[in-house]
Scaffold this motif. Sequence first.
Motif, PDB file in Angstrom:
ATOM      1  N   VAL A   1       0.170 -14.205 -18.863  1.00  0.00           N
ATOM      2  CA  VAL A   1       0.331 -14.938 -17.608  1.00  0.00           C
ATOM      3  C   VAL A   1       0.210 -13.934 -16.472  1.00  0.00           C
ATOM      4  O   VAL A   1       0.965 -12.965 -16.398  1.00  0.00           O
ATOM      5  N   ARG A   2      -0.769 -14.157 -15.602  1.00  0.00           N
ATOM      6  CA  ARG A   2      -1.007 -13.264 -14.453  1.00  0.00           C
ATOM      7  C   ARG A   2      -0.235 -13.729 -13.220  1.00  0.00           C
ATOM      8  O   ARG A   2       0.214 -12.908 -12.433  1.00  0.00           O
TER       9      ARG A   2
ATOM     10  N   GLN B   1      -0.730 -21.932 -12.726  1.00  0.00           N
ATOM     11  CA  GLN B   1      -0.542 -20.735 -13.543  1.00  0.00           C
ATOM     12  C   GLN B   1      -1.916 -20.157 -13.883  1.00  0.00           C
ATOM     13  O   GLN B   1      -2.802 -20.879 -14.322  1.00  0.00           O
ATOM     14  N   GLU B   2      -2.066 -18.854 -13.641  1.00  0.00           N
ATOM     15  CA  GLU B   2      -3.293 -18.170 -14.013  1.00  0.00           C
ATOM     16  C   GLU B   2      -2.995 -17.302 -15.228  1.00  0.00           C
ATOM     17  O   GLU B   2      -2.077 -16.489 -15.207  1.00  0.00           O
ATOM     18  N   VAL B   3      -3.776 -17.520 -16.293  1.00  0.00           N
ATOM     19  CA  VAL B   3      -3.552 -16.828 -17.551  1.00  0.00           C
ATOM     20  C   VAL B   3      -4.835 -16.107 -17.961  1.00  0.00           C
ATOM     21  O   VAL B   3      -5.927 -16.690 -17.899  1.00  0.00           O
ATOM     22  N   GLU B   4      -4.695 -14.857 -18.368  1.00  0.00           N
ATOM     23  CA  GLU B   4      -5.826 -14.142 -18.945  1.00  0.00           C
ATOM     24  C   GLU B   4      -5.715 -14.260 -20.460  1.00  0.00           C
ATOM     25  O   GLU B   4      -4.672 -13.952 -21.038  1.00  0.00           O
ATOM     26  N   ILE B   5      -6.790 -14.749 -21.066  1.00  0.00           N
ATOM     27  CA  ILE B   5      -6.812 -14.927 -22.512  1.00  0.00           C
ATOM     28  C   ILE B   5      -7.938 -14.070 -23.074  1.00  0.00           C
ATOM     29  O   ILE B   5      -9.085 -14.167 -22.622  1.00  0.00           O
ATOM     30  N   LYS B   6      -7.600 -13.230 -24.028  1.00  0.00           N
ATOM     31  CA  LYS B   6      -8.624 -12.434 -24.706  1.00  0.00           C
ATOM     32  C   LYS B   6      -8.972 -13.139 -26.003  1.00  0.00           C
ATOM     33  O   LYS B   6      -8.099 -13.486 -26.792  1.00  0.00           O
ATOM     34  N   LEU B   7     -10.277 -13.365 -26.174  1.00  0.00           N
ATOM     35  CA  LEU B   7     -10.797 -14.103 -27.312  1.00  0.00           C
ATOM     36  C   LEU B   7     -11.734 -13.209 -28.120  1.00  0.00           C
ATOM     37  O   LEU B   7     -12.631 -12.586 -27.564  1.00  0.00           O
ATOM     38  N   PHE B   8     -11.530 -13.181 -29.419  1.00  0.00           N
ATOM     39  CA  PHE B   8     -12.379 -12.402 -30.326  1.00  0.00           C
ATOM     40  C   PHE B   8     -13.338 -13.363 -31.019  1.00  0.00           C
ATOM     41  O   PHE B   8     -12.907 -14.274 -31.738  1.00  0.00           O
TER      42      PHE B   8
ATOM     43  N   ASP C   1      -7.848 -18.516 -17.376  1.00  0.00           N
ATOM     44  CA  ASP C   1      -7.539 -19.928 -17.556  1.00  0.00           C
ATOM     45  C   ASP C   1      -6.615 -20.343 -16.417  1.00  0.00           C
ATOM     46  O   ASP C   1      -5.453 -19.942 -16.375  1.00  0.00           O
ATOM     47  N   ASN C   2      -7.164 -21.128 -15.486  1.00  0.00           N
ATOM     48  CA  ASN C   2      -6.363 -21.622 -14.361  1.00  0.00           C
ATOM     49  C   ASN C   2      -5.767 -22.963 -14.753  1.00  0.00           C
ATOM     50  O   ASN C   2      -6.490 -23.946 -14.898  1.00  0.00           O
ATOM     51  N   GLN C   3      -4.456 -22.973 -14.926  1.00  0.00           N
ATOM     52  CA  GLN C   3      -3.751 -24.153 -15.413  1.00  0.00           C
ATOM     53  C   GLN C   3      -2.974 -24.820 -14.288  1.00  0.00           C
ATOM     54  O   GLN C   3      -2.337 -24.147 -13.484  1.00  0.00           O
TER      55      GLN C   3
ATOM     56  N   LEU D   1      -9.023 -27.132 -21.259  1.00  0.00           N
ATOM     57  CA  LEU D   1      -8.726 -26.041 -22.185  1.00  0.00           C
ATOM     58  C   LEU D   1      -9.492 -24.807 -21.730  1.00  0.00           C
ATOM     59  O   LEU D   1     -10.433 -24.915 -20.936  1.00  0.00           O
ATOM     60  N   PRO D   2      -9.124 -23.630 -22.220  1.00  0.00           N
ATOM     61  CA  PRO D   2      -9.854 -22.411 -21.827  1.00  0.00           C
ATOM     62  C   PRO D   2     -11.349 -22.545 -22.123  1.00  0.00           C
ATOM     63  O   PRO D   2     -11.749 -23.180 -23.102  1.00  0.00           O
TER      64      PRO D   2
END
Length: 140
Positions: A81-82, A95-102, A114-116, A133-134
């Motif tokens: 959560v940023r 809520q702004e969330v940075e999600i790292k995806l592999f 991801d801006n929620q 969703l992201p």
Amino acid sequence: MMKLILRTLVMIGLAALLAGCPKTKEETDLSDTLLKYDTIIRWAQWDAAVDFISPEYLEENPVTRLDLDRLRLFRVTQYTVRSAVRVDEGNGLLQEVEIKLFNKNQARERAVLDNQYWKYDEERERWFLHSPLPDPTQNR
């Protein structure tokens, strides 16, 4: 003297705990909802994540099979959560969330923002996500 110091430390600890506790049912529900959503996203349970989205939002912006299949190509490696800001007189949260995806197929990691937008539904007495969703196709 030692008892006084110990008692003071215990009182400070209790005061800190009480100050950090949510004050209302809505705030408690928000904390619980965000924690559950965080966990579901971290475990890449995309079908379960859809259940957090507002029915009204889903009606206008349905989640397609392609959206879910695209997300299933990824494993979540980080959810951070940023920022989080209460809006709508406390009935909403941005809520702004940075999600790292592999990416399992390409063996590469990417980060998406991801801006929620969360909103409390008084009729259903729960918080709903009013954003998608992201998006793993997002260029950052």
